[in-house]
Design a protein around this motif. Structure first.
Motif, PDB file in Angstrom:
ATOM      1  N   LYS A 124       0.832  -1.201   0.000  1.00 14.28           N
ATOM      2  CA  LYS A 124       0.000   0.000   0.000  1.00 14.28           C
ATOM      3  C   LYS A 124       0.871   1.258   0.000  1.00 14.28           C
ATOM      4  O   LYS A 124       0.471   2.299  -0.502  1.00 14.28           O
ATOM      5  N   SER A 125       2.062   1.142   0.576  1.00 12.90           N
ATOM      6  CA  SER A 125       2.940   2.302   0.677  1.00 12.90           C
ATOM      7  C   SER A 125       3.635   2.565  -0.659  1.00 12.90           C
ATOM      8  O   SER A 125       3.734   1.690  -1.518  1.00 12.90           O
ATOM      9  N   SER A 126       4.135   3.793  -0.822  1.00 16.20           N
ATOM     10  CA  SER A 126       4.784   4.202  -2.061  1.00 16.20           C
ATOM     11  C   SER A 126       6.072   3.420  -2.297  1.00 16.20           C
ATOM     12  O   SER A 126       6.864   3.200  -1.381  1.00 16.20           O
ATOM     13  N   GLU A 127       6.283   3.019  -3.558  1.00 14.30           N
ATOM     14  CA  GLU A 127       7.513   2.310  -3.884  1.00 14.30           C
ATOM     15  C   GLU A 127       8.723   3.243  -3.830  1.00 14.30           C
ATOM     16  O   GLU A 127       9.844   2.787  -3.612  1.00 14.30           O
ATOM     17  N   ILE A 128       8.497   4.544  -4.024  1.00 17.36           N
ATOM     18  CA  ILE A 128       9.590   5.508  -3.872  1.00 17.36           C
ATOM     19  C   ILE A 128      10.052   5.530  -2.408  1.00 17.36           C
ATOM     20  O   ILE A 128      11.247   5.585  -2.116  1.00 17.36           O
ATOM     21  N   ASP A 129       9.098   5.482  -1.480  1.00 14.41           N
ATOM     22  CA  ASP A 129       9.454   5.420  -0.058  1.00 14.41           C
ATOM     23  C   ASP A 129      10.257   4.162   0.235  1.00 14.41           C
ATOM     24  O   ASP A 129      11.255   4.194   0.958  1.00 14.41           O
ATOM     25  N   LEU A 130       9.812   3.037  -0.323  1.00 10.91           N
ATOM     26  CA  LEU A 130      10.510   1.770  -0.111  1.00 10.91           C
ATOM     27  C   LEU A 130      11.928   1.850  -0.670  1.00 10.91           C
ATOM     28  O   LEU A 130      12.888   1.400  -0.033  1.00 10.91           O
ATOM     29  N   CYS A 131      12.069   2.460  -1.846  1.00 12.89           N
ATOM     30  CA  CYS A 131      13.373   2.623  -2.472  1.00 12.89           C
ATOM     31  C   CYS A 131      14.301   3.451  -1.588  1.00 12.89           C
ATOM     32  O   CYS A 131      15.470   3.102  -1.392  1.00 12.89           O
ATOM     33  N   CYS A 132      13.788   4.548  -1.033  1.00 10.54           N
ATOM     34  CA  CYS A 132      14.599   5.420  -0.175  1.00 10.54           C
ATOM     35  C   CYS A 132      15.031   4.706   1.101  1.00 10.54           C
ATOM     36  O   CYS A 132      16.181   4.832   1.537  1.00 10.54           O
ATOM     37  N   ILE A 133      14.113   3.954   1.709  1.00 11.87           N
ATOM     38  CA  ILE A 133      14.438   3.238   2.939  1.00 11.87           C
ATOM     39  C   ILE A 133      15.513   2.190   2.687  1.00 11.87           C
ATOM     40  O   ILE A 133      16.554   2.155   3.365  1.00 11.87           O
ATOM     41  N   MET A 185       6.474 -10.198   5.404  1.00 17.31           N
ATOM     42  CA  MET A 185       5.281  -9.667   6.041  1.00 17.31           C
ATOM     43  C   MET A 185       5.133 -10.268   7.430  1.00 17.31           C
ATOM     44  O   MET A 185       5.319 -11.476   7.618  1.00 17.31           O
ATOM     45  N   LYS A 186       4.839  -9.448   8.402  1.00  9.65           N
ATOM     46  CA  LYS A 186       4.479  -9.893   9.745  1.00  9.65           C
ATOM     47  C   LYS A 186       3.046  -9.434   9.972  1.00  9.65           C
ATOM     48  O   LYS A 186       2.809  -8.283  10.319  1.00  9.65           O
ATOM     49  N   GLY A 187       2.111 -10.325   9.707  1.00  7.66           N
ATOM     50  CA  GLY A 187       0.709  -9.946   9.758  1.00  7.66           C
ATOM     51  C   GLY A 187       0.410  -8.980   8.631  1.00  7.66           C
ATOM     52  O   GLY A 187       0.595  -9.293   7.453  1.00  7.66           O
ATOM     53  N   THR A 188      -0.016  -7.776   8.985  1.00  5.82           N
ATOM     54  CA  THR A 188      -0.333  -6.758   7.975  1.00  5.82           C
ATOM     55  C   THR A 188       0.786  -5.717   7.837  1.00  5.82           C
ATOM     56  O   THR A 188       0.574  -4.660   7.251  1.00  5.82           O
ATOM     57  N   GLN A 189       1.964  -6.012   8.363  1.00  3.01           N
ATOM     58  CA  GLN A 189       3.063  -5.055   8.314  1.00  3.01           C
ATOM     59  C   GLN A 189       4.266  -5.634   7.572  1.00  3.01           C
ATOM     60  O   GLN A 189       4.569  -6.822   7.686  1.00  3.01           O
ATOM     61  N   LEU A 190       4.932  -4.773   6.801  1.00  3.47           N
ATOM     62  CA  LEU A 190       6.160  -5.171   6.140  1.00  3.47           C
ATOM     63  C   LEU A 190       7.312  -5.002   7.125  1.00  3.47           C
ATOM     64  O   LEU A 190       7.524  -3.916   7.664  1.00  3.47           O
ATOM     65  N   TYR A 191       8.048  -6.074   7.344  1.00  5.41           N
ATOM     66  CA  TYR A 191       9.177  -6.069   8.273  1.00  5.41           C
ATOM     67  C   TYR A 191      10.477  -6.018   7.482  1.00  5.41           C
ATOM     68  O   TYR A 191      10.685  -6.810   6.553  1.00  5.41           O
ATOM     69  N   ASP A 193      28.499  -4.506  20.414  1.00  5.81           N
ATOM     70  CA  ASP A 193      29.897  -4.616  20.026  1.00  5.81           C
ATOM     71  C   ASP A 193      30.011  -5.499  18.787  1.00  5.81           C
ATOM     72  O   ASP A 193      29.676  -6.681  18.816  1.00  5.81           O
ATOM     73  N   GLY A 194      30.442  -4.886  17.694  1.00  9.35           N
ATOM     74  CA  GLY A 194      30.668  -5.668  16.483  1.00  9.35           C
ATOM     75  C   GLY A 194      29.497  -5.783  15.536  1.00  9.35           C
ATOM     76  O   GLY A 194      29.630  -6.392  14.468  1.00  9.35           O
ATOM     77  N   ALA A 195      28.332  -5.231  15.857  1.00  8.06           N
ATOM     78  CA  ALA A 195      27.182  -5.358  14.962  1.00  8.06           C
ATOM     79  C   ALA A 195      26.217  -4.185  15.138  1.00  8.06           C
ATOM     80  O   ALA A 195      26.068  -3.641  16.234  1.00  8.06           O
ATOM     81  N   PHE A 196      25.546  -3.830  14.050  1.00  7.24           N
ATOM     82  CA  PHE A 196      24.551  -2.765  14.077  1.00  7.24           C
ATOM     83  C   PHE A 196      23.317  -3.251  13.315  1.00  7.24           C
ATOM     84  O   PHE A 196      23.424  -3.724  12.178  1.00  7.24           O
ATOM     85  N   THR A 197      22.143  -3.152  13.936  1.00  8.62           N
ATOM     86  CA  THR A 197      20.908  -3.638  13.333  1.00  8.62           C
ATOM     87  C   THR A 197      19.857  -2.544  13.316  1.00  8.62           C
ATOM     88  O   THR A 197      19.659  -1.828  14.296  1.00  8.62           O
ATOM     89  N   THR A 198      19.168  -2.432  12.173  1.00 10.50           N
ATOM     90  CA  THR A 198      18.007  -1.551  12.057  1.00 10.50           C
ATOM     91  C   THR A 198      16.806  -2.411  11.708  1.00 10.50           C
ATOM     92  O   THR A 198      16.852  -3.209  10.762  1.00 10.50           O
ATOM     93  N   GLU A 199      15.703  -2.265  12.479  1.00  8.11           N
ATOM     94  CA  GLU A 199      14.475  -2.988  12.216  1.00  8.11           C
ATOM     95  C   GLU A 199      13.364  -1.985  11.956  1.00  8.11           C
ATOM     96  O   GLU A 199      13.234  -0.993  12.669  1.00  8.11           O
ATOM     97  N   ILE A 200      12.567  -2.257  10.924  1.00  6.24           N
ATOM     98  CA  ILE A 200      11.476  -1.348  10.548  1.00  6.24           C
ATOM     99  C   ILE A 200      10.212  -2.146  10.287  1.00  6.24           C
ATOM    100  O   ILE A 200      10.265  -3.210   9.673  1.00  6.24           O
ATOM    101  N   LEU A 201       9.082  -1.631  10.778  1.00  4.60           N
ATOM    102  CA  LEU A 201       7.763  -2.181  10.481  1.00  4.60           C
ATOM    103  C   LEU A 201       6.942  -1.103   9.794  1.00  4.60           C
ATOM    104  O   LEU A 201       6.834   0.020  10.298  1.00  4.60           O
ATOM    105  N   ILE A 202       6.353  -1.445   8.638  1.00 11.51           N
ATOM    106  CA  ILE A 202       5.534  -0.486   7.907  1.00 11.51           C
ATOM    107  C   ILE A 202       4.147  -1.074   7.695  1.00 11.51           C
ATOM    108  O   ILE A 202       3.997  -2.105   7.016  1.00 11.51           O
ATOM    109  N   PRO A 203       3.089  -0.470   8.263  1.00 13.58           N
ATOM    110  CA  PRO A 203       1.732  -0.989   8.094  1.00 13.58           C
ATOM    111  C   PRO A 203       1.314  -1.005   6.617  1.00 13.58           C
ATOM    112  O   PRO A 203       1.655  -0.100   5.855  1.00 13.58           O
ATOM    113  N   GLN A 204       0.545  -2.024   6.228  1.00 16.13           N
ATOM    114  CA  GLN A 204       0.077  -2.141   4.847  1.00 16.13           C
ATOM    115  C   GLN A 204      -1.448  -2.204   4.780  1.00 16.13           C
ATOM    116  O   GLN A 204      -2.024  -2.793   3.857  1.00 16.13           O
ATOM    117  N   VAL A 205      -2.103  -1.619   5.785  1.00 17.14           N
ATOM    118  CA  VAL A 205      -3.570  -1.597   5.794  1.00 17.14           C
ATOM    119  C   VAL A 205      -4.038  -0.156   5.909  1.00 17.14           C
ATOM    120  O   VAL A 205      -3.285   0.727   6.262  1.00 17.14           O
TER     121      VAL A 205
END
Length: 220
Positions: A114-123, A151-157, A208-220
């Motif tokens: 549902k979200s813009s593909e341009i937004d997805l590209c930027c992220i 997908m995690k339920g209705t959200q893109l992970y 120490d030694g790792a960096f993680t980014t997690e994002i959830l984007i609703p698709q409803v």
């Protein structure tokens, strides 16, 4: 809106436009390579037919090895089911490989977003660029980026993890202190702005030694 706020918005707008143009060029270069290989396909077939007619099996084996090596450089590594995600992920994977960075990707987008593909590209583009930048500070054998999307339920992970040099970074608000310059900082701000506008969730974790980014984007 104050002067400094307007100035920051202008910088972000310019940065976003430059980023999209960079991503477009990377994707276009990748598909130019693919189209070039397809254009040569008939010539390759004719060459191997000639070897076969001469029963020169060693020459055919050698030619096939060369073609296999050439195709590997433009192969579509990730197939998520979303054309935009495929394009940006595969172009960035190709870029990472050129810098001797190993990428382990497990990405699946089984629904129409549902979200813009341009937004997805930027992220994705910002996350990947930051991970590549951090990886270059490591010895070649330690350069690894792990990507997971589903997908995690209705959200893109979306999850990006890269190994880092040095100890755990200090957090300032929702961002970690960066020494990589203005472009890096604007990229992080851009990601946060998009996620906030989409009513999503973002979490960054530095160990120490790792960096993680997690994002959830609703698709409803």
């Amino acid at each position: 809106m104050g002067f400094f706020s307007k100035r920051m918005d202008k910088k972000l707008a310019v940065y976003q436009q430059e980023l999209i143009q960079t991503h477009y060029q990377e994707v276009d270069n990748m598909y130019r390579q693919i189209r070039g290989w397809r254009h040569d396909y008939r010539n390759h077939i004719q060459t191997m037919k000639a070897y076969a007619a001469a029963e020169d099996w060693e020459a055919i084996r050698h030619y096939l090895d060369l073609l296999d090596e050439d195709l590997t450089t433009v192969d579509t590594v990730v197939k998520t089911g979303n054309p935009m995600a495929d394009a940006i992920l595969n172009s960035k994977i190709s870029l990472a490989r050129s810098k001797e960075i190993q990428v382990i990707a497990d990405a699946d987008i089984p629904v129409k977003l549902k979200s813009s593909e341009i937004d997805l590209c930027c992220i994705i583009g910002n996350l990947f660029d930051n991970a590549i930048e951090a990886s270059l500070a490591l010895p070649k054998e330690q350069r690894i980026i792990r990507i997971y999307m589903d997908m995690k339920g209705t959200q893109l992970y979306i999850s990006f993890t890269n190994f880092t040099a040095g100890k755990k970074m200090k957090k300032e608000g929702n961002l970690f202190k960066s020494t990589k310059g203005e472009g890096h900082g604007l990229g992080l701000i851009r990601i946060d702005d998009i996620v906030k506008r989409l009513d999503g969730y973002i979490n960054r974790n530095s160990e120490d030694g790792a960096f993680t980014t997690e994002i959830l984007i609703p698709q409803v």
